[in-house]
Design an enzyme around this catalytic site. Structure first.
Site, short mmCIF file in Angstrom:
data_model
loop_
_atom_site.label_atom_id
_atom_site.label_comp_id
_atom_site.label_asym_id
_atom_site.label_seq_id
_atom_site.Cartn_x
_atom_site.Cartn_y
_atom_site.Cartn_z
N GLY A 79 0.79 -1.23 0.00
CA GLY A 79 0.00 0.00 0.00
C GLY A 79 0.82 1.27 0.00
O GLY A 79 0.27 2.35 -0.21
N GLU A 80 2.14 1.17 0.24
CA GLU A 80 2.97 2.36 0.16
C GLU A 80 3.23 2.73 -1.31
O GLU A 80 3.01 1.92 -2.21
CB GLU A 80 4.31 2.12 0.87
CG GLU A 80 4.17 1.92 2.37
CD GLU A 80 5.52 1.77 3.05
OE1 GLU A 80 6.56 1.97 2.38
OE2 GLU A 80 5.54 1.43 4.25
N LYS A 84 -31.20 24.93 4.99
CA LYS A 84 -30.77 23.54 5.15
C LYS A 84 -29.97 23.42 6.44
O LYS A 84 -29.01 24.16 6.65
CB LYS A 84 -29.92 23.07 3.97
CG LYS A 84 -29.59 21.57 4.04
CD LYS A 84 -28.62 21.13 2.97
CE LYS A 84 -27.19 21.36 3.39
NZ LYS A 84 -26.22 20.70 2.50
#
Length: 337
Positions: free
Chosen positions: A35-36, A201
């Site tokens: 994941g790096e 809102k």
């Protein structure tokens, strides 16, 4: 000048480079299995005025955090390798929604992201249509440049109105200033008064409430404008309210088409005649390319390229930053003028 485009924003970056008539500088991006990732320029940046483009919207197999981290690391390595100045070109700046504390112990992520950019040596940040302009300008100590897209929307609005009287509408009170500026831009070109309105809102724990409706829309073409569309719930709620009060046409305009899961209801609703967004994030361009799409894409490449060109040559960019309205000039640019 060196102009780098990280791969998640390649289409927009190439369009900007083509408009500037410069090549995209080569670089390497590598993802590791755990994941790096790493990214580095493949040409010298020593003594160069460096611009790095990356839009920070999740999608395309990469999260917002991945894209932010990769951009920060790339800026840092350019500084480490001698770049004289590094500008982050971030068409969509993530984490801008939380610009103040609305509940106890809330994060103020706008400020935290600014600190991250400053920590890696970013000299300047360019972005488009942030959620809260004042919060953006106050968060950064480095130079910040906010590009307003309302001039890009004017031709599409004039075409879609089809001769009907126009009303510019904000879906919430926080967007009133944005809608007012678009109204003024249209009036300056058309030399006629444009209607205006907004809805109340309130959001708490993902529950939206508020029934106040201000403005006259009967018989008009309503232009609902906001900075982004995520699920589209706010826009659809406003469009339905306008139709109930006699609007003849309703068109939705937003700079950033994030189009998160759940936005299908917006596109399928008969209350809305069409959606116009820019190509600031890849998800908008992907959605606009669908054969049955009701989305029109307006390119921001000319606006970004003109800003880069003027900044690189130290020219004024006042006309890109709101001209005389005083609301879109960075502190450094105001001093120059």
């Amino acid at each position: 000048m060196r102009f780098f485009v990280l791969k998640d924003s390649n289409d927009l970056g190439v369009a900007v480079a083509d408009t500037l008539s410069i090549p995209v500088a080569p670089h390497e991006e590598r993802d590791f299995k755990d994941g790096e990732h790493k990214a580095r320029p493949l040409v010298s940046v020593r003594g160069k005025d460096v611009y790095v483009l990356q839009s920070l919207a999740g999608g395309g197999g990469a999260s917002v955090n991945d894209k932010l981290c990769k951009l920060l690391f790339f800026i840092a390595t350019c500084r480490d390798n001698g770049a004289s100045r590094v500008t982050a070109v971030v068409p969509y700046l993530a984490y801008s929604r939380k610009d103040r504390q609305t509940k106890s112990r809330d994060p103020v992520t706008t400020r935290y992201v600014a600190r991250l950019f400053e920590a890696v040596g970013t000299d300047r940040v360019i972005t488009l249509e942030v959620h809260n302009l004042a919060a953006f300008q106050n968060a950064f100590r480095c130079q910040s440049v906010h590009l307003d897209v309302r001039k890009l929307f004017v031709p599409a609005i004039q075409r879609l109105a089809q001769g009907l009287p126009l009303t510019v509408f904000s879906p919430d009170s926080g967007g009133i200033k944005r809608a007012q500026l678009l109204k003024e831009a249209l009036e300056a070109i058309q030399a006629e008064e444009i209607g205006f309105g907004f809805m109340e809102k309130r959001r708490s724990r993902e529950v939206v409430s508020g029934d106040l409706f201000a403005g006259e829309v009967k018989g008009s073409a309503v232009i609902i404008v906001d900075d982004m569309i995520s699920t589209g719930g706010t826009m659809l709620r406003t469009a339905l309210a306008c139709r109930q009060r006699g609007a003849k046409a309703v068109h939705v305009f937003a700079t950033h088409g994030l189009f998160s899961p759940g936005c299908e209801a917006l596109f399928e609703s008969p209350a809305i005649d069409g959606v116009v967004v820019t190509d600031s994030v890849p998800s908008a361009s992907r959605a606009g390319s669908e054969p049955t799409s009701r989305i029109e894409i307006v390119s921001v490449a000319p606006l970004i390229s003109e800003a880069i060109s003027r900044l690189h040559t130290n020219e004024s960019i006042a006309d890109l930053l709101g001209e005389e309205d005083g609301g879109f000039l960075s502190a450094a640019e105001t001093k120059e003028l």
